[in-house]
Design a protein around this motif. Structure first.
Motif: not given
Length: 450
Positions: A137-142, A375-379
């Motif tokens: 989703i972050l890839g799609a958002l970017g 992604t790392v931050a949310f993990s």
């Protein structure tokens, strides 16, 4: 094992809704950049031209930080609705503005709304998607955010030249309505974890406003350098900014403490280097190489294209190694950005081939580093802190680039005052971007060790 998709029935409405919201913010920002000179001329406010962007940035700081702290207490549904309404009001006021002061007020509303919207979007991603889907989703958002950079300037220019610049603002409203229609039912169902004590939330608004004031003074002073008044404003602005930054960002961000703090710091620095490079490369191509604005825009768009492709590919790589290579991809992305900027840093030698090559490499680098860092931050988000971390990510994407662009512009202005050529000034400004990336690389290595 079934491969999950961000467009599966459970996630489709939210995914499409937040992607539309991101595209709306991205298009509006790039469109305004294109039509700003026309607006300033039409409203007889060329002397206030810079405030079209400064008002947006300063209000975005407040919106990002205030909403980021409020989400953990109130949930994102009401705040996302309020953010969209504020953003929409800003668009409407801009569309009917008859002088620059009203337009500047509208830009402040847009900035507050945009910062708050993105913070709500990041929070929804943290709460709604499992770790295995966040990279997707972050890839799609970017991709959704950078794709408007290919069409936004052209569409905005066409609307302004054929009809009116006011249509740029009116045209965004239908997409906002569709975004809220699709995503709001999901936002309403989101359950927030246990919140922090209210005492930890006190003073956020006043600190955010103080930070905005300090940033405004700092940027204004940069524009006056090397005059004494400019130096005074820069120093006063910095002094006002330090305490809010220490209080509002994760502890240890300014010192790049290993962990989430160094991750946020690294992200802010490499994204600032990316934004600055795009701004100064266009200036170099048009003002020192005599290239037309549309051709320079196409060259810069090559970075957006490679960013979009890599942002989607990294989701596959993340699934393949189950996230074990995330920090390696962040570090690799920053190194690629260093290589890309190094190719273009010597402005006297820059040409179309070198510019396109450098932009493609930079796009690959930012596509890796930016998406994976989220992604790392949310993990590593702790329970009850999704909103704060989301606000910190959005803050890194807005505050640091705005300040860095101001510093780069001051470098060019000072070199011009000293009698140096514009090519030399832009070369020094581009070299400043390399310094930002070196510090960012150091911070990302500290993050990996943690």
């Amino acid at each position: 094992m079934t491969v999950q998709s961000i467009f599966a029935k459970r996630y489709a409405a939210l995914s499409i809704g937040i992607i539309l919201a991101a595209m709306t913010i991205g298009f509006e920002g790039l469109a305004v950049t294109t039509v700003a000179p026309i607006i300033a001329g039409d409203l007889q406010g060329l002397h206030l031209f810079g405030w079209i962007f400064s008002a947006y940035l300063l209000a975005q700081i407040v919106g990002t930080l205030v909403i980021g702290r409020q989400i953990d207490r109130r949930g994102p549904a009401l705040l996302f609705t309020a953010a969209i309404i504020i953003f929409a009001i800003g668009l409407i006021i801009a569309a009917v503005a008859n002088n620059m002061y009203i337009l500047i007020i509208s830009r402040a509303l847009q900035g507050f709304g945009a910062g708050a919207m993105y913070t709500c979007i990041y929070t929804a991603i943290s709460l709604s998607y499992p770790d295995s889907l966040r990279a997707k989703i972050l890839g799609a958002l970017g991709t959704a955010y950078v794709l408007p950079s290919m069409l936004g300037p052209y569409v905005a220019g066409l609307l302004a030249s054929q009809w009116s610049w006011r249509l740029v603002f009116w045209g965004v409203l239908p997409f906002l309505l569709l975004a809220i229609f699709l995503s709001m039912p999901v936002f309403l169902r989101l359950k927030m974890p246990a919140v922090q004590q209210a005492s930890q939330q006190s003073g956020v608004i006043s600190l955010s406003i103080l930070l905005a004031i300090g940033t405004g003074l700092f940027l204004s002073g940069l524009g006056m350098l090397p005059k004494m008044l400019g130096i005074v404003l820069v120093v006063v602005g910095l002094l006002l900014m330090i305490q809010p930054l220490r209080k509002l960002l994760p502890a240890g961000t300014l010192s790049l403490r290993p962990g989430l703090a160094s991750l946020i710091g690294s992200r802010g620095l490499f994204f600032a280097a990316y934004v600055c490079t795009q701004n100064f490369l266009v200036l170099a191509l048009t003002d020192t190489k005599g290239m037309s604005a549309d051709k320079a825009g196409l060259i810069v768009a090559s970075a957006a294209l490679s960013w979009s492709i890599i942002a989607m590919l990294q989701a596959r790589w993340d699934a393949a190694d189950q996230g074990r290579g995330r920090h390696k991809r962040i570090i690799s992305g920053i190194i690629l950005m260093l290589v890309g900027i190094a190719i273009m840093v010597w402005i006297p030698a820059i040409n179309t081939t070198l510019a396109v090559l450098g932009e493609i490499i930079i796009g690959i680098g930012i596509g890796l580093a930016h998406t994976v860092s989220g992604t790392v931050a949310f993990s590593v988000v702790k329970e009850g802190e999704s909103g704060q971390v989301s606000g910190s990510l959005q803050f890194a994407d807005s505050f640091t680039p705005g300040v860095a662009v101001g510093i780069g512009g001051a470098i060019i202005a000072i070199t011009q005052t000293a009698g140096m050529s514009l090519q030399a000034g832009i070369t020094l400004a581009m070299s400043f971007n390399l310094i930002l990336l070196i510090v960012s690389l150091y911070a990302s290595i500290r993050t990996r060790r943690a």
